[in-house]
Design an enzyme around this catalytic site. Structure first.
Site, PDB file in Angstrom:
ATOM      1  N   SER A 124       0.824  -1.205   0.000  1.00  0.00           N
ATOM      2  CA  SER A 124       0.000   0.000   0.000  1.00  0.00           C
ATOM      3  C   SER A 124       0.857   1.253   0.000  1.00  0.00           C
ATOM      4  CB  SER A 124      -0.887   0.007   1.247  1.00  0.00           C
ATOM      5  OG  SER A 124      -1.533   1.257   1.379  1.00  0.00           O
ATOM      6  N   TYR A 149      -2.061   5.818  -4.919  1.00  0.00           N
ATOM      7  CA  TYR A 149      -3.136   6.808  -5.042  1.00  0.00           C
ATOM      8  C   TYR A 149      -2.501   7.972  -5.778  1.00  0.00           C
ATOM      9  CZ  TYR A 149      -5.903   4.512  -1.336  1.00  0.00           C
ATOM     10  OH  TYR A 149      -6.632   3.633  -0.588  1.00  0.00           O
ATOM     11  N   THR A 175      -5.131   2.850  -7.740  1.00  0.00           N
ATOM     12  CA  THR A 175      -6.460   2.766  -7.141  1.00  0.00           C
ATOM     13  C   THR A 175      -7.325   3.897  -7.684  1.00  0.00           C
ATOM     14  OG1 THR A 175      -5.532   1.717  -5.192  1.00  0.00           O
ATOM     15  CG2 THR A 175      -7.696   2.743  -4.927  1.00  0.00           C
ATOM     16  N   LYS A 240      -7.191  -0.578 -10.165  1.00  0.00           N
ATOM     17  CA  LYS A 240      -7.871  -1.240  -9.043  1.00  0.00           C
ATOM     18  C   LYS A 240      -9.127  -0.467  -8.673  1.00  0.00           C
ATOM     19  CE  LYS A 240      -7.123  -2.637  -4.219  1.00  0.00           C
ATOM     20  NZ  LYS A 240      -7.979  -1.770  -3.419  1.00  0.00           N
ATOM     21  N   HIS A 264     -13.099  -1.922  -3.074  1.00  0.00           N
ATOM     22  CA  HIS A 264     -12.263  -1.467  -1.973  1.00  0.00           C
ATOM     23  C   HIS A 264     -12.719  -2.096  -0.654  1.00  0.00           C
ATOM     24  CE1 HIS A 264      -9.269   1.987  -1.411  1.00  0.00           C
ATOM     25  NE2 HIS A 264      -9.407   1.549  -0.173  1.00  0.00           N
TER      26      HIS A 264
END
Ligand SMILES: Cc1cc2nc3c(=O)[nH]c(=O)nc-3n(C[C@H](O)[C@H](O)[C@H](O)COP(=O)(O)O)c2cc1C
Ligand SMILES: CCCCC(=O)C(=O)O
Length: 370
Positions: A124, A149, A175, A240, A264
């Protein structure tokens, strides 16, 4: 061939080994006993009324597996190909934030377990360990993909991508379901705002100032930014958070390398469909041009089997990894991956499939009343 009784488990000797693991869900109960309730709620929770969160798991009840018999085949071969690499099984670790809230060794423990299993850990952007340290943690090294992100500051975004590339990450997971942060009542009620002292999003450290930036959820994100990313990195790009088949088609048109069907874990748009319910239309829209992955609600080998039969090339697991980590640290994550591998192999054997490619759409009966 297995001898009967295949289920027998030897009585446990006194040992430092973690207790046996019978089902993925047992880890959650164990983790809940250990975690600070505020952190537990952060990991467990979803957005809004948590309809989508619940649906991710219960949707699997609506699919039945129609087995083939007398196919022989012996040992199962769970390997899959993804981006030119062979993975030992079709299970990846989806990106989850803040592993050091679950266990003091955090992402390092996760990476070691994933390295042992030989599969992929998607690290992440909100990891509490720098990507370089995650990459250096495991022997054998874990295959790492980096979750991004995209930040409005393109220079900073590019610098994070360069770090991920230099650390050896083999794909970029972008994402796209988070133009704004989902509203999570549990966290609001609990006042969960800050990480404890010493615990930071290390991948957000500014290369110039040394300061750790906040992650910005960017509502201006659009396909032009995906084009920019395509020009900024040679890593395979996975989008994603795709649920709509039209977006899956656009992803292919924009030169994306894979889509990950995901809501998510029910933490963004409450009311979105369960991932597995959105999967078939995305698979149809993509038409085999790029791999389709799925995460959300995978708790059993039979869930993995159903997702593969519906057209996913591999699945991701989110919360089970966090629970395993909180409950038992690195050995727990190893056990989790071993258990899912064994469950999938057994389910495939019972369904008459030797390898993932044998799992086909006709083996799934859907809209089963539950
Ligand atoms: C505690 C937690 C943190 C998460 N953090 C991230 C993240 O940092 N980036 C991201 O793209 N997805 C994140 N997700 C979503 C997961 O990648 C994944 O889509 C979801 O957990 C899959 O559902 P499952 O938990 O039912 O397996 C997070 C999910 C959870 C539960
Ligand atoms: C800024 C942290 C993002 C974590 C995340 O994606 C989630 O909690 O679902």
């Amino acid at each position: 061939m297995s001898s009967v009784p295949a289920q027998a488990t030897p009585r446990r000797a006194a040992t430092a080994d973690p207790p046996p693991l019978y089902r993925v869900d047992d880890l959650e109960a164990e983790a809940r006993r250990r975690l600070d309730p505020v952190h537990r709620d952060f990991f467990a929770g979803g957005a809004g009324d948590e309809r989508t969160l619940r649906a991710n798991e219960t949707a699997f009840d609506g699919y039945r597996i129609l087995p083939r018999v007398l196919r022989g085949g012996g040992e199962r071969d769970l390997r899959i190909e993804l981006f030119g690499e062979t993975l030992p099984m079709p299970v990846l670790v989806s990106p989850t934030a803040f592993h050091r809230l679950a266990h003091p060794q955090g992402e390092v423990a996760t990476a070691r377990a994933v390295g042992a299993a030989g599969t992929v850990m998607v690290v992440s952007m909100a990891a509490t360990t720098p990507i370089e340290a995650v990459a250096g943690a495991a022997d054998p090294p874990a295959r790492l993909w980096f979750q991004l992100y995209p930040q409005p500051d393109l220079g900073f975004t590019a610098s994070v991508i360069r770090r991920a590339e230099a650390a050896g990450c083999r794909a970029l997971v972008v994402t796209v379901d988070s133009p704004v942060f989902g509203r999570r009542d549990r966290d609001l009620r609990n006042g969960f705002l800050d990480l404890p002292p010493g615990c930071r999003c290390e991948n957000m450290r500014d290369p110039e100032s040394g300061r750790v930036r906040d992650i910005v959820m960017d509502a201006t994100l659009d396909w032009a930014r995906i084009e920019w990313l395509r020009e900024t990195t040679r890593l395979p790009i996975v989008l994603k958070g795709i649920l709509h088949p039209a977006d899956a088609r656009l992803a292919v048109e924009h030169g994306v390398d894979a889509v990950l069907v995901s809501n998510h874990g029910g933490r963004q748009l409450d009311g979105a469909p369960a991932s597995v319910d959105a999967l078939p239309a995305v698979v149809a829209a993509v038409g085999g041009r790029i791999p389709v992955l799925l995460d959300g609600g995978i708790r059993r080998g039979t869930d993995i089997l159903a997702a593969l039969a519906l057209g996913a090339v591999a699945v991701g697991i989110g919360r089970p990894v966090v629970w395993a980590l909180a409950a038992r640290g690195e050995p727990g994550v190893r056990q989790l991956l071993d258990l899912l591998r064994a469950e999938l192999a057994r389910a495939m054997t019972l369904a008459g499939a030797v390898r993932p490619a044998d799992l086909t759409r006709e083996m799934i009966l859907d809209r089963v009343p539950v």
